[in-house]
Structure formats: structure tokens, C-alpha cells
Design an enzyme around this catalytic site. Sequence first.
Site, PDB file in Angstrom:
ATOM      1  N   HIS A   1     -53.056 -33.527 -39.249  1.00  0.00           N
ATOM      2  CA  HIS A   1     -54.308 -33.452 -39.567  1.00  0.00           C
ATOM      3  C   HIS A   1     -54.709 -32.161 -38.703  1.00  0.00           C
ATOM      4  O   HIS A   1     -56.184 -32.320 -37.996  1.00  0.00           O
ATOM      5  CB  HIS A   1     -55.014 -34.488 -39.940  1.00  0.00           C
TER       6      HIS A   1
ATOM      7  N   LYS B   1     -79.297   3.390 -48.737  1.00  0.00           N
ATOM      8  CA  LYS B   1     -78.852   4.787 -46.903  1.00  0.00           C
ATOM      9  C   LYS B   1     -80.381   5.061 -46.476  1.00  0.00           C
ATOM     10  O   LYS B   1     -80.989   5.295 -45.704  1.00  0.00           O
ATOM     11  CB  LYS B   1     -78.057   5.516 -47.274  1.00  0.00           C
TER      12      LYS B   1
END
Length: 481
Positions: A240, A124
Amino acid sequence: MKTALISVTDKNGLAEFAKALVRLDFEILATGNTAKYLKEHDISVIEVSDYTGFPEILDGRVKTLHPKIYGGILGRREQDEAVLSAHSIKFIDLVVVNLYDFKETNSIENIDIGGPTLLRAAAKNYEHVTVVVDHKDYPEIINQFKQSGHTTLETRKKLAYKVFSYTSKYDRAIASYFAEKAPLRYGENPHQKAVFYPKNVPELLQGKALSYNNLVDSDAAFECIQDLPANTSACVIIKHATPCGVALGCNLSDAYEKAFLADPQSAFGGIIAFNQILDEKTAKFIIDKQFVEVILVPDITESAKKVLSTKPNCRLLRYKNNNASSTKIARSVSGGMLFQENDTISPYHLSDIKIVTDKRPSEQEYQDLLFAQTVVKHVKSNAIVYAKNNQTLGIGGGQTSRVFSAKIAILKAEEAGLTLQNAVMASDAFFPFADSIEIAAKAGISAIIQPGGSKNDQEIIGKANQLGLSMVFTGVRHFRH
């Protein structure tokens, strides 16, 4: 003098790195085991507990969680100097941390608390702090400190990105440990392991456990049935993970029969989805017609459930609502993950399309075009759907050539004994050339719906006019890879 905080599990290259830091006038703070390791290599080090004045407690569970540590990492030069000085806190310029490999142990005790927090704090504050998680970065860090006494902002930002990627992966491993999951017999093939993490899953009312392929196909059926109108009986048959037959009907048995007749061969062993309560008549119709792996329904009558109970291998799934489609789609690739929004543009309406040919579609063709376009979105690219009277007649997809998909869809219709005379054609993407529509026109189709957007659009429109076809553009592509 600069200050480095070191707390690592992976000590690869650490001794050489720390010695180089000392030569660069770094003071080193380190936690218990790391400090011990450095001292064994004759490296001067201050233990974190000596610096904070607070010992490591709870068998090492609490080591670095102290204001003197996090104040030093998060402190902004000049802006926070007075505050840190008032509390005898040193700025920490370099944070070197890596974590236990949680995946290797899956142990609660190996969930690192302080380590990720140190990394996040340093990342940070990357404008002031250099953070390192990978020993492969040691040489470059030392080189930059030697050259200018600090690392570049670009390097610090790159290292911060690496940290958040690292901690994200670490957190995912822990989340996976806690998540409800169901091991599957195997993945797409028997040699592949697979596991299922359920979230908003349909309820299994009957049948054996779902396989990996069952789940993938069922999801494809669910997504497609969601796009069809809820106020009209609809049926989707999937094979499928792509539709082989889709239809609307005056009731469920009618919709099922039309979907089945579109491709009876592919329907064998498929997945069937309905958008309305499954009744006894339709249930009987199904088991008389075909072998089915999974049936998805919003609900089912008791009499229909009794009928299906005679086929114990048939899985019966009840989905919870009509708004449960995923808003995000994730897919793994080598080296990372891909995320995208779901393709939620559907169903289509007359206001969504633009007529581009001299001939306008008839009212029936309009309805069939919208139906076909809704279905084609769920077919593997390159996708072609022929339809008429709210019934798919031929579906071609998963080909490297759109022409081949057009030909395969015609063959499917011929095999099923269905005519394409005055049927419509839908394409998931634009036609780069006119060959596909020439083939379809020869088979009897009368109208086309496609996104448009090809540099050859005018040529395609001209060919449609020449063949006496109507054609509309949607302006929206629907690739499905």
C-alpha cells in the site's frame, strides 16, 4: 469609439452583453457564426473578414490570423499609435473569446488555433486590453465601462490570469488526446476508471498488465530503492505504497530474507524491489516464501527469469537506470493541481547530523541511524522506523498520532519475533512531546534520529539523557501525505 472583438462558442448572455456594448459606443468586430448570431439579434456588427479584407478560408480554419487583428490587440497606446495608423489598424480594446469544448468531442477539427492566440495576445497586453472568456464576467465588465469608460488595471490583470488558466486547461486536454496512454482495468477501486500515461516506465518482462495500485506501489518501491546504497545489496518490500520491510545484506537473498522477516504478514501480495541484478537463488527464495504482485529489478539473469516464469501472475519489471526519479510531483485537489519538488534529500551522511545528547551513538548505531532515516522518508506520516544491523524491525506510519505510530512499529516487531534491544528509532518529524521516546526506550531502543525543531526540543533532549539514549538531529523534516 472603442472596438470589441467577439468570437465565441458559448453564446450565453451574449446578446444582452453586445447590446450594452453598443450603447457604450463600442464598434463590434465578429467572426462568421458569432456575427450571424449578433445580426439575428439586431446588433450592428462588422465581420472580421470585411475589416481585414481577407475572407475566412479552409472551411473556417483561418479566420482571425491577420496583422490588422493582432496589431490591434497587441498595440500599445501612444507607443504604437503611429505604426497602427500607417497600416489603417484600429486599437482593439475588448476581446471576448471562448473555445470549443475539446473534451466533449476529442476531434482534431475542434482544435482551435485562432481563439487561443487571440486570448493570449489580449492577456499579454492586459495593461491596455480587457479580455473575457467567461460570460459570468459580462455584468462586471459593463458596470466598469459605464462608471469610468474603462476597466481597472486590477480587473484586467485578474481576467488575464483567468485566460492563461483557461488556455492551459484547454492545451492539457489536447495533449491528453495525443499522449500515449494505457487504459487500466480500474483505479484504486473497481468503480473508479483509470488511465496510465507512460513516461520513462520500467519494462514489463513478465506477467499480466499492471493495475493502478500496482503502478502506485511499484513507484513507491522504486523511489525507496533509489535511496539505498548501490554498492550494497538492498531489498525493499512495499505494501500500500509504504515500506513494510527494508534491508541491506551481503547479497540479494540475504537482503531479501531480512526485509521479509521484518514483516512477513504484510509482505504477502506486496511489491519487491532490488538494487542489483536478480539471481536464480534469490528468485527461488522469493517464490518459496511468499506470493508477490510485482518484482522490480535493474536486471535479471536468464536462470532467475526461468524460475519466475513458473509464476505467470507475478509481474517482473526492469527499471532503466538509477536516476529516473521524478523531479516534480503533481497531485490533484478539488479545484486545481498542486506541484512540488520531489524530496530528494537522501541518503544521509554523518556530516548531516548533530549530536544533541550527552551520550554519543556507537559506530554501529550511527550506521543504523542513517539507514533508518533513509527509510523513514518513504513511510506515510506520522512515520516511525525501528532498525538494527541495516534491517527494519518495525515500521509504523499513516497515523494521526506519532505515539500510535511508535506503538504500531513495536507491535510489528513483536509479531515478527524481533527484538528492539539496542535498536535505533527514526522519526520523519520532530517529537512534540517525550511520550513516543519513552515508549520506544521501554521497548529497548538505544538511539534516536529526528529532525528537531520542536519548541519542546530541550525537554525531549533532557528525557533522552535521563533514559540514557543518544539522539541526533538532522534539521530536515520528511512528511509524506
